[in-house]
Design a protein around this motif. Structure first.
Motif, PDB file in Angstrom:
ATOM      1  N   ARG A  77      67.500   7.219 -11.016  1.00  0.00           N
ATOM      2  CA  ARG A  77      66.594   7.591  -9.925  1.00  0.00           C
ATOM      3  C   ARG A  77      65.992   8.959 -10.255  1.00  0.00           C
ATOM      4  NH1 ARG A  77      66.991   4.585  -5.205  1.00  0.00           N
ATOM      5  NH2 ARG A  77      68.703   3.094  -5.162  1.00  0.00           N
ATOM      6  N   VAL A  78      64.690   9.082 -10.090  1.00  0.00           N
ATOM      7  CA  VAL A  78      64.023  10.291 -10.563  1.00  0.00           C
ATOM      8  C   VAL A  78      63.835  11.355  -9.493  1.00  0.00           C
ATOM      9  CG1 VAL A  78      62.781   8.958 -12.298  1.00  0.00           C
ATOM     10  CG2 VAL A  78      61.674   9.437 -10.112  1.00  0.00           C
ATOM     11  N   ALA A  79      64.059  11.005  -8.241  1.00  0.00           N
ATOM     12  CA  ALA A  79      63.732  11.922  -7.140  1.00  0.00           C
ATOM     13  C   ALA A  79      64.437  13.264  -7.253  1.00  0.00           C
ATOM     14  CB  ALA A  79      64.066  11.263  -5.803  1.00  0.00           C
ATOM     15  N   ILE A 103      55.877  10.407 -14.695  1.00  0.00           N
ATOM     16  CA  ILE A 103      55.576  10.099 -13.291  1.00  0.00           C
ATOM     17  C   ILE A 103      54.083  10.301 -13.015  1.00  0.00           C
ATOM     18  CG2 ILE A 103      56.005  10.812 -10.902  1.00  0.00           C
ATOM     19  CD1 ILE A 103      58.854  11.618 -11.881  1.00  0.00           C
ATOM     20  N   LYS A 125      56.300   2.850  -6.816  1.00  0.00           N
ATOM     21  CA  LYS A 125      56.224   4.278  -7.091  1.00  0.00           C
ATOM     22  C   LYS A 125      57.503   4.729  -7.784  1.00  0.00           C
ATOM     23  CE  LYS A 125      52.331   4.445  -4.775  1.00  0.00           C
ATOM     24  NZ  LYS A 125      52.156   3.003  -4.516  1.00  0.00           N
ATOM     25  N   ASP A 126      57.359   5.565  -8.793  1.00  0.00           N
ATOM     26  CA  ASP A 126      58.523   5.968  -9.583  1.00  0.00           C
ATOM     27  C   ASP A 126      59.611   6.619  -8.733  1.00  0.00           C
ATOM     28  OD1 ASP A 126      57.493   4.947 -11.870  1.00  0.00           O
ATOM     29  OD2 ASP A 126      57.648   6.765 -13.038  1.00  0.00           O
ATOM     30  N   TYR A 127      59.200   7.411  -7.733  1.00  0.00           N
ATOM     31  CA  TYR A 127      60.196   8.102  -6.915  1.00  0.00           C
ATOM     32  C   TYR A 127      61.012   7.137  -6.053  1.00  0.00           C
ATOM     33  CZ  TYR A 127      58.723  12.859  -7.996  1.00  0.00           C
ATOM     34  OH  TYR A 127      58.482  14.044  -8.627  1.00  0.00           O
ATOM     35  N   GLN A 128      60.478   5.950  -5.828  1.00  0.00           N
ATOM     36  CA  GLN A 128      61.098   5.037  -4.884  1.00  0.00           C
ATOM     37  C   GLN A 128      61.749   3.826  -5.558  1.00  0.00           C
ATOM     38  OE1 GLN A 128      57.664   4.051  -2.592  1.00  0.00           O
ATOM     39  NE2 GLN A 128      57.645   5.997  -1.455  1.00  0.00           N
TER      40      GLN A 128
END
Length: 403
Positions: free
Chosen positions: A360-362, A373, A394-397
């Protein structure tokens, strides 16, 4: 567990890729296959036809056990750095071997070729310099230097005019430079050449041939026989949602705007944009209604189509020379998807993996990841223009895909 690594773009995943997977696993006597896959923009300087999450699903459906992302910094780089990034990641994630498709199909000529160039580097570099002085492009100069050396020191060598052989050579070169124990294997390509058009009644075609068929016919049925059922279903679903596949042609309005909003001198900030081409790029962008007509105006003997596309990619994403120079090696492993076997492998190898494994990237603050991203957001923006809903992941999600 024994893992064999492969380097892929899956643009899209097709029957030839399925064959390569099966043969790689068999040749390596491996328990699982790990694929390092380019993200949203590819080595030839173009957007992937569908996003990385869709291509991850194709890969897992086709038999890959773990999919990790090749960062933008490497996925859009010339062959040497592309290979360096890919082999670094496969080595870091614990692969015992890596397998690549090639026109040659035998590993010994690759080893011979590496030893030839490595042992005669000074002569090789001199031949390159002499060829460049004639106005030849860098790829042609490399080939000229290789031809001269191979005639001076005869042995079974690979044909470095073939694109997959070129990448294979650089994979070997990268593994040696990294002092990695990862073992190289090569699988012969079958049925279709890299640039071959789609043939009627064929069961195997190149990804290039598939994309050309889709562009010319706008019919998914034209490629149904050369891709697995899962790939066909994912392509159908994508086309139903967005009515097009990604390409520079579909991105052209935003790309044209991005170029024109810069002065020529500002363009020289971006990676791979060499001084002298910036004026031609701006002038052509102002006078072209399509991406193809734009490229026809700026191509020349000095700049290959691929090199120009990589310049354009970096202009579009805002990736600068300064950013490029700030990175020496991959700093993380980005997990995109895994099978149950892949999950078991990661659980077993967790303490031995040499780089941070990001699912996970967040919560991750990494400059190289930030570029991935950002490029994904720009890719999504071009696809979703004119649509009512923003539906691309979306990458963050988005967590890793499991199957």
């Amino acid at each position: 567990m024994q893992a064999v690594g492969i380097v892929v773009e899956y643009n899209p995943f097709h029957n030839g890729h399925a064959y390569h997977l099966e043969q790689a696993k068999k040749a390596a006597q491996a328990d699982l296959v790990i694929a390092v896959m380019s993200g949203t923009f590819l080595q030839r300087g173009e957007p992937a036809m569908v996003d990385k999450w869709t291509r991850t699903k194709m890969a897992l459906s086709g038999g890959v056990d773990i999919v990790i992302e090749l960062p933008y910094v490497y996925s859009t780089a010339p062959a040497t750095d592309f290979a360096k990034g890919a082999i670094s990641l496969l080595s870091a994630v614990g692969c015992n071997s890596f397998a690549f498709g090639s026109e040659d199909g035998s590993i010994q000529p690759f080893l011979n070729t590496f030893e030839l160039i490595d042992s005669h580097r000074a002569e090789y570099d001199l031949f390159i310099k002499d060829s460049l002085k004639t106005g030849a492009s860098y790829p042609k100069s490399l080939h000229y230097a290789y031809e001269q050396l191979s005639q001076m020191y005869p042995a079974p060598y690979i044909d470095l005019a073939q694109p997959n052989n070129i990448l294979g050579f650089h994979y070997l070169e990268a593994a040696r430079a990294l002092n990695s124990n990862i073992k190289p294997l090569t699988i012969p390509r079958v049925a279709a050449g890299y640039h071959d058009a789609l043939k009627e009644d064929a069961s195997i075609a190149s990804a290039t041939g598939i994309r050309k068929a889709l562009a010319s016919t706008n019919s998914l049925q034209s490629v149904q026989n050369v891709v697995p059922t899962a790939t066909f279903d994912y392509l159908t679903d994508w086309h139903t949602k967005y009515n097009q596949f990604a390409s520079w042609e579909t991105f052209w309005p935003l790309l044209q705007f991005t170029i024109i909003r810069h002065t020529p001198s500002e363009l020289t900030r971006y990676a791979e944009v060499t001084e002298g081409i910036e004026n031609a790029i701006v002038k052509a962008a102002k006078n072209s209604s399509t991406f193809y007509s734009f490229m026809e105006k700026i191509k020349s003997k000095r700049y290959t189509w691929t090199r120009l596309q990589r310049m354009i990619t970096h202009i579009y994403t805002g990736f600068t020379k300064k950013q490029l120079q700030s990175f020496n090696a991959p700093s993380f492993i980005r997990l995109l998807g895994m099978s149950s076997t892949g999950q078991a492998y990661l659980g077993q190898q967790k303490k031995n993996i040499e780089l941070p494994l990001i699912s996970r990237v967040a919560a991750t603050n990494d400059a190289m990841l930030a570029i991935d991203i950002h490029s994904a957001e720009l890719y999504n923006l071009s696809i979703e223009q004119g649509t009512k809903d923003f539906t691309l992941p979306k990458d963050y999600q988005t967590p890793p895909i499991r199957c």
